[in-house]
Scaffold this motif. Structure first.
Motif, PDB file in Angstrom:
ATOM      1  N   THR A 130      23.847  16.339 119.517  1.00 57.83           N
ATOM      2  CA  THR A 130      24.976  15.422 119.651  1.00 57.83           C
ATOM      3  C   THR A 130      24.622  14.145 120.411  1.00 57.83           C
ATOM      4  O   THR A 130      25.458  13.248 120.542  1.00 57.83           O
ATOM      5  CB  THR A 130      26.139  16.115 120.389  1.00 57.83           C
TER       6      THR A 130
ATOM      7  N   ASN B 219      34.032   7.014 108.992  1.00 58.71           N
ATOM      8  CA  ASN B 219      33.346   7.647 107.868  1.00 58.71           C
ATOM      9  C   ASN B 219      32.780   6.584 106.930  1.00 58.71           C
ATOM     10  O   ASN B 219      32.824   5.385 107.220  1.00 58.71           O
ATOM     11  CB  ASN B 219      34.280   8.615 107.137  1.00 58.71           C
TER      12      ASN B 219
ATOM     13  N   THR C  70      38.128   8.608 110.298  1.00 58.55           N
ATOM     14  CA  THR C  70      37.184   8.815 111.390  1.00 58.55           C
ATOM     15  C   THR C  70      36.107   9.803 110.970  1.00 58.55           C
ATOM     16  O   THR C  70      36.316  10.624 110.077  1.00 58.55           O
ATOM     17  CB  THR C  70      37.915   9.335 112.635  1.00 58.55           C
ATOM     18  N   ALA C  71      34.960   9.711 111.618  1.00 56.77           N
ATOM     19  CA  ALA C  71      33.848  10.594 111.264  1.00 56.77           C
ATOM     20  C   ALA C  71      34.180  12.049 111.562  1.00 56.77           C
ATOM     21  O   ALA C  71      33.712  12.954 110.877  1.00 56.77           O
ATOM     22  CB  ALA C  71      32.583  10.169 112.024  1.00 56.77           C
ATOM     23  N   ARG C  72      34.985  12.250 112.604  1.00 59.37           N
ATOM     24  CA  ARG C  72      35.408  13.602 112.965  1.00 59.37           C
ATOM     25  C   ARG C  72      36.875  13.613 113.359  1.00 59.37           C
ATOM     26  O   ARG C  72      37.467  12.571 113.631  1.00 59.37           O
ATOM     27  CB  ARG C  72      34.563  14.136 114.129  1.00 59.37           C
ATOM     28  N   ARG C  73      37.441  14.791 113.389  1.00 60.40           N
ATOM     29  CA  ARG C  73      38.826  14.923 113.804  1.00 60.40           C
ATOM     30  C   ARG C  73      38.979  14.445 115.246  1.00 60.40           C
ATOM     31  O   ARG C  73      38.122  14.676 116.090  1.00 60.40           O
ATOM     32  CB  ARG C  73      39.279  16.385 113.697  1.00 60.40           C
ATOM     33  N   ARG C  74      40.096  13.800 115.505  1.00 56.94           N
ATOM     34  CA  ARG C  74      40.359  13.234 116.814  1.00 56.94           C
ATOM     35  C   ARG C  74      41.214  14.171 117.654  1.00 56.94           C
ATOM     36  O   ARG C  74      41.892  15.049 117.145  1.00 56.94           O
ATOM     37  CB  ARG C  74      41.060  11.885 116.666  1.00 56.94           C
TER      38      ARG C  74
ATOM     39  N   ASN D 141      43.147  13.435 111.867  1.00 53.70           N
ATOM     40  CA  ASN D 141      42.533  12.416 111.018  1.00 53.70           C
ATOM     41  C   ASN D 141      43.494  11.236 110.840  1.00 53.70           C
ATOM     42  O   ASN D 141      44.656  11.436 110.461  1.00 53.70           O
ATOM     43  CB  ASN D 141      42.178  12.995 109.644  1.00 53.70           C
TER      44      ASN D 141
ATOM     45  N   ASP E 104      29.062  10.116 115.274  1.00 56.20           N
ATOM     46  CA  ASP E 104      30.296  10.640 115.833  1.00 56.20           C
ATOM     47  C   ASP E 104      30.411  10.290 117.315  1.00 56.20           C
ATOM     48  O   ASP E 104      29.436  10.289 118.044  1.00 56.20           O
ATOM     49  CB  ASP E 104      30.337  12.172 115.710  1.00 56.20           C
TER      50      ASP E 104
END
Length: 218
Positions: free
Chosen positions: A52, A101, A114-118, A179, A208
């Motif tokens: 990460t 994304n 977004t690249a990942r869930r917020r 999202n 991310d």
């Protein structure tokens, strides 16, 4: 800088971005420089780092660069729910940095996410945006009374598929299951050429960032 109501579902091209950003007390160079700084700093990450690390470094360095540049114009730091923001001198505009994304800054017809869930910090900001836009539409005085800022998102995307980093400054209006699904306004920024970077060091996917809450354990 202005607090005038913004048109719904509006889109601003990179060519027209200067005038739109000027209303917010911003400019394309500052925003793009911040994103590029994040990408370049992340190149120091090796295979020995946690998986990460690259995404976190890119995000955190983008945040730091944005805050440092805007602090010279009177913008100040804010960290609601430990979510880093930069706040305009009049307190009406807030910016948060989020990894986007592959749809980020592609076209008016392609909605980014977004690249990942917020997490809850983003959710609260988007919910507040949505309520304030309704207040503007129906001419309710809530914004003037509460003085809560509209939270814009500096959304960026960079991957192994392109030698550029794409970004946009956009105003989120709806979030579902973590999202962001709707944007009130999108301002595209000029794509930054990063072809000088070693392609082998590019990330395998969108970068991310994190969205978390720090709580004391008893």
């Amino acid at each position: 800088m202005t607090s005038e109501p913004l048109p719904l579902e509006s889109f601003v091209t990179a060519a027209d971005a200067p005038s739109a950003l000027d209303l917010l007390g911003l400019d394309s160079a500052t925003l793009v420089t911040s994103v590029v700084r994040g990408v370049r700093e992340a190149q120091n990450i090796t295979n020995f780092h946690p998986v990460t690390a690259r995404g976190f470094v890119q995000w955190s360095e983008t945040v730091a660069a944005l805050r440092a540049q805007l602090s010279e114009r009177g913008w100040r730091q804010a960290d609601p729910q430990n979510s880093p923001r930069v706040l305009s001198p009049d307190g009406l505009t807030s910016i948060m940095v989020i990894g986007g994304n592959a749809n980020t800054a592609v076209s008016e017809d392609v909605i980014p996410g977004t690249a990942r869930r917020r997490g809850p910090a983003t959710g609260d900001a988007v919910q507040c945006n949505g309520q304030q836009m309704l207040d503007l539409i129906f001419e309710f005085p809530a914004i003037t009374q509460t003085k809560k800022p509209l939270t814009w998102v500096l959304l960026y995307h960079w991957s192994k598929d392109e030698p550029v980093v794409r970004a946009e400054l956009s105003l989120p209006a709806e979030i579902l299951d973590g999202n962001i699904t709707q944007w009130t306004r999108r301002i595209f920024l000029p794509a930054a050429d990063l072809s000088d970077l070693d392609i082998s060091q590019r990330p395998v996917g969108p970068q991310d960032d994190v969205d978390f809450r720090i709580e004391e354990l008893s």
